[in-house]
Structure formats: structure tokens, C-alpha cells
Design a protein around this motif. Structure first.
Motif, short mmCIF file in Angstrom:
data_model
loop_
_atom_site.label_atom_id
_atom_site.label_comp_id
_atom_site.label_asym_id
_atom_site.label_seq_id
_atom_site.Cartn_x
_atom_site.Cartn_y
_atom_site.Cartn_z
N SER A 104 -5.67 -5.33 -3.99
CA SER A 104 -5.46 -6.35 -3.13
C SER A 104 -6.94 -7.32 -3.15
O SER A 104 -6.80 -8.46 -2.94
N ASP A 105 -7.98 -6.93 -3.76
CA ASP A 105 -8.97 -7.49 -3.73
C ASP A 105 -9.46 -8.14 -5.09
O ASP A 105 -10.49 -9.12 -4.94
N ALA A 132 8.87 1.44 -5.46
CA ALA A 132 7.93 1.38 -4.30
C ALA A 132 6.69 0.46 -4.86
O ALA A 132 6.60 0.24 -6.11
N THR A 133 5.75 -0.04 -4.05
CA THR A 133 4.54 -0.84 -4.00
C THR A 133 3.42 -0.12 -3.40
O THR A 133 3.71 0.07 -2.14
N LEU A 134 2.31 0.00 -4.22
CA LEU A 134 1.16 0.53 -3.44
C LEU A 134 0.24 -0.49 -3.44
O LEU A 134 -0.20 -0.98 -4.56
N ALA A 145 -9.18 -2.15 -5.49
CA ALA A 145 -8.99 -1.40 -6.74
C ALA A 145 -9.57 -0.18 -6.73
O ALA A 145 -9.21 0.65 -7.34
N ARG A 146 -10.69 0.18 -5.94
CA ARG A 146 -11.50 1.35 -5.98
C ARG A 146 -10.50 2.37 -5.24
O ARG A 146 -10.26 3.38 -6.12
N GLU A 147 -9.84 2.25 -4.33
CA GLU A 147 -8.77 3.08 -3.54
C GLU A 147 -7.76 3.26 -4.59
O GLU A 147 -7.43 4.43 -4.56
N LEU A 148 -7.12 2.38 -5.24
CA LEU A 148 -6.16 2.85 -6.25
C LEU A 148 -6.59 3.55 -7.50
O LEU A 148 -5.97 4.57 -7.68
N ALA A 149 -7.84 3.33 -7.95
CA ALA A 149 -8.35 4.15 -8.91
C ALA A 149 -8.45 5.59 -8.65
O ALA A 149 -8.10 6.53 -9.12
N ALA A 208 -3.28 8.85 2.36
CA ALA A 208 -3.89 8.62 3.73
C ALA A 208 -5.29 8.35 3.75
O ALA A 208 -5.74 7.38 4.55
N GLU A 209 -5.95 9.09 2.87
CA GLU A 209 -7.48 8.77 2.79
C GLU A 209 -8.00 7.30 2.11
O GLU A 209 -8.72 6.66 2.73
N SER A 210 -6.82 7.16 1.44
CA SER A 210 -7.22 5.73 0.67
C SER A 210 -6.70 4.54 1.47
O SER A 210 -7.24 3.22 1.35
N GLY A 211 -5.90 4.65 2.41
CA GLY A 211 -5.41 3.37 3.42
C GLY A 211 -4.57 2.77 2.71
O GLY A 211 -4.36 1.58 3.06
N VAL A 212 -3.93 3.34 1.57
CA VAL A 212 -3.28 2.39 0.71
C VAL A 212 -1.92 2.00 1.57
O VAL A 212 -1.37 2.63 2.56
N ARG A 213 -1.24 0.57 1.55
CA ARG A 213 -0.09 0.26 1.92
C ARG A 213 1.09 0.72 1.14
O ARG A 213 0.89 0.36 -0.05
#
Length: 261
Positions: free
Chosen positions: A196-197, A218-220, A224-228, A238-243
Motif C-alpha cells: 500500500s505504501d 485472495a488479496t493481502l 511493504a515491510r509488513e508484507l515482507a 494479525a501482527e502485520s495488520g494486513v487487510r
């Protein structure tokens, strides 16, 4: 979003001609320097949150050995065994980090090297060792923080584009390679990853050999940091806050152990 003209070539670790790219060797040097600086300040017996039974001493020795091995791969030589240890962690890591940097600098990015995809340019190792070190710097920082739900979330100070490059490496090099080697099964349905960033996206499963295109199950969506860190199993969803939009079962399959080595 990522297109074929801007995507990194998995075999070379570089973007196409005429496209702005990361200076991965300079970034590797900076991330190594931060890792080295944190070693004396971190308890060698502190547990590493996302690495099973590992303590900090295991983490430091592992990364040092990987640097030494990668330097040999870049030179197309079998590395000299480093011995079983125990090692003085700070000097041990500094020596292996310097060997890798000096080797890659001396060879240049176009030198012929052994890579994880066969024979290719040494630039492959600029990228691979940058992200190996970045993920383990995250591990070292997490080990040095007080325990708690946010212990693994203190950000490493690199641009979002660097984390995005790490996502690209997993989606377009590691995950399909793991399938080719028989370490994991092909994904039953693809999963879209959206950073998203930085405005880039990837599709897990799209680059597997013989894969027929399909609509992602599905889409996450996350920075970028959280995805990596999600792909490297350093953060949970849950920790990553991913949608998450779509099929949760497809996401569980995409993030299962073995997608990265």
C-alpha cells in the motif's frame, strides 16, 4: 502496480535497462553495519522470537556463515569451512561481512557466479544477501527488545522500496523455486500481494512452472515491510495488520512453511 518493465529479473537481481534501481551493495553494507553494531549490545543467550530455539549467538553465527558461503558462490569456489566454534561473535561476524562485501566489490555485478538459479551474474548475491541480512537484522532487533506483543515490530530504518524488493524476491524467485525443488506443493489458487505504501503488487503462484493464469483467490494489502515480514514468517497476519480480502484458506496455503527456505 508492478509491471514486467519494472520488475526485477530473478536471475540477475536487477531491474531492466534504463529503469532506476536500488544500490543493493551499498544497502547491504549499511544493513551489515547496523547488524554488527548491535551484536555487543545484545545478550548472546537472548531468544530470537521467530526462529524457534535459536539464541542470538546462533543467529549471528548463521548469518556469518551465510555471508562466507555466498562469497564462495559468487567466486565459483567451494568455501573454506569455518569450523564449529565457539566464536567471538563480534569479530567473527565482522570478518565474514567484510569478506562478502570485498568479494562482491572486486568481482563487479556482471561477473559470472553460482546462484540459487544456476550460473548467473554476481549481482544476484547483492540482492539475496541484502535481504538475508535485513530479515536477520529484524530478528536481532527483536531479540534485543523487551518481550511483548510489539517486540517484533520496531522498524528497521530502510526505505519502503527495499522491503518491496524483498517481497518481489519471494514472489518471483523463492516461492517458484521452492515448488520446482519439490519442497512445497504448487499453490491451489494464487494470492495477490499489494504494498500500500509503494504502489506495487505481486501474485504468489503466478510464476510457478506451467501455471495457467487465474483470478487470485485472495488479496493481502499492507505496507511493504509488513508484507515482507509476513512472507518470511516473522509476523502473523494479525501482527502485520494486513487487510485480507477473499479466501482465507488460500492465504494460509500461500503463507505455509516452506514458501521460503
Amino acid at each position: 502496480m508492478t509491471t514486467s518493465s519494472t520488475a526485477v529479473d530473478p536471475a540477475t537481481g536487477r531491474r531492466g535497462p534504463g529503469v532506476d534501481d536500488l544500490d543493493r551493495l551499498s544497502l547491504l553494507s549499511a544493513v551489515q553495519a547496523e547488524f554488527a553494531a548491535r551484536i555487543p549490545a545484545t545478550d548472546p543467550e537472548a531468544p530470537v522470537p521467530a526462529c524457534g530455539r535459536w539464541r542470538v549467538r546462533h543467529l549471528v553465527v548463521h548469518l556469518g556463515r551465510i555471508h562466507h558461503w555466498a562469497a564462495g558462490q559468487a567466486r565459483r569456489r567451494q568455501e573454506t569451512p569455518l569450523g564449529r566454534g565457539p566464536f567471538d561473535l563480534g569479530p567473527f561476524y565482522a570478518a565474514q561481512a567484510a569478506e562478502l562485501r570485498e568479494t562482491l566489490t572486486a568481482l563487479g555485478p556482471d561477473a559470472t557466479a553460482w546462484t540459487l538459479l544456476g550460473t548467473g551474474p554476481a549481482s544476484f548475491w547483492h540482492r539475496r544477501q541484502l535481504h538475508e541480512t535485513l530479515v536477520h537484522l529484524h530478528d536481532l532487533r527483536a531479540a534485543g527488545l523487551a518481550s511483548g506483543p510489539d517486540a517484533a515490530r520496531e522498524p528497521v530504518d530502510v526505505p519502503a522500496a527495499v522491503w518491496a524488493d524483498g517481497v518481489d524476491e519471494v514472489a518471483r524467485m523463492f516461492q517458484p523455486r521452492q515448488v520446482r525443488l519439490g519442497r512445497v506443493d504448487p499453490l491451489p489458487r494464487t494470492v495477490r500481494l499489494v504494498a500500500s505504501d509503494v504502489g506495487e503488487s505481486w501474485t504468489l503462484g503466478a510464476h510457478e512452472d506451467g501455471r495457467r493464469p487465474d483470478d487470485p483467490a485472495a488479496t493481502l494489502t499492507a505496507p511493504a515491510r509488513e508484507l515482507a515480514l509476513l512472507l518470511w514468517r516473522r509476523l502473523t497476519t494479525a501482527e502485520s495488520g494486513v487487510r485480507l480480502d477473499g479466501d482465507e484458506a488460500a492465504v494460509r496455503a500461500a503463507l505455509a512453511p516452506g514458501v521460503v527456505p
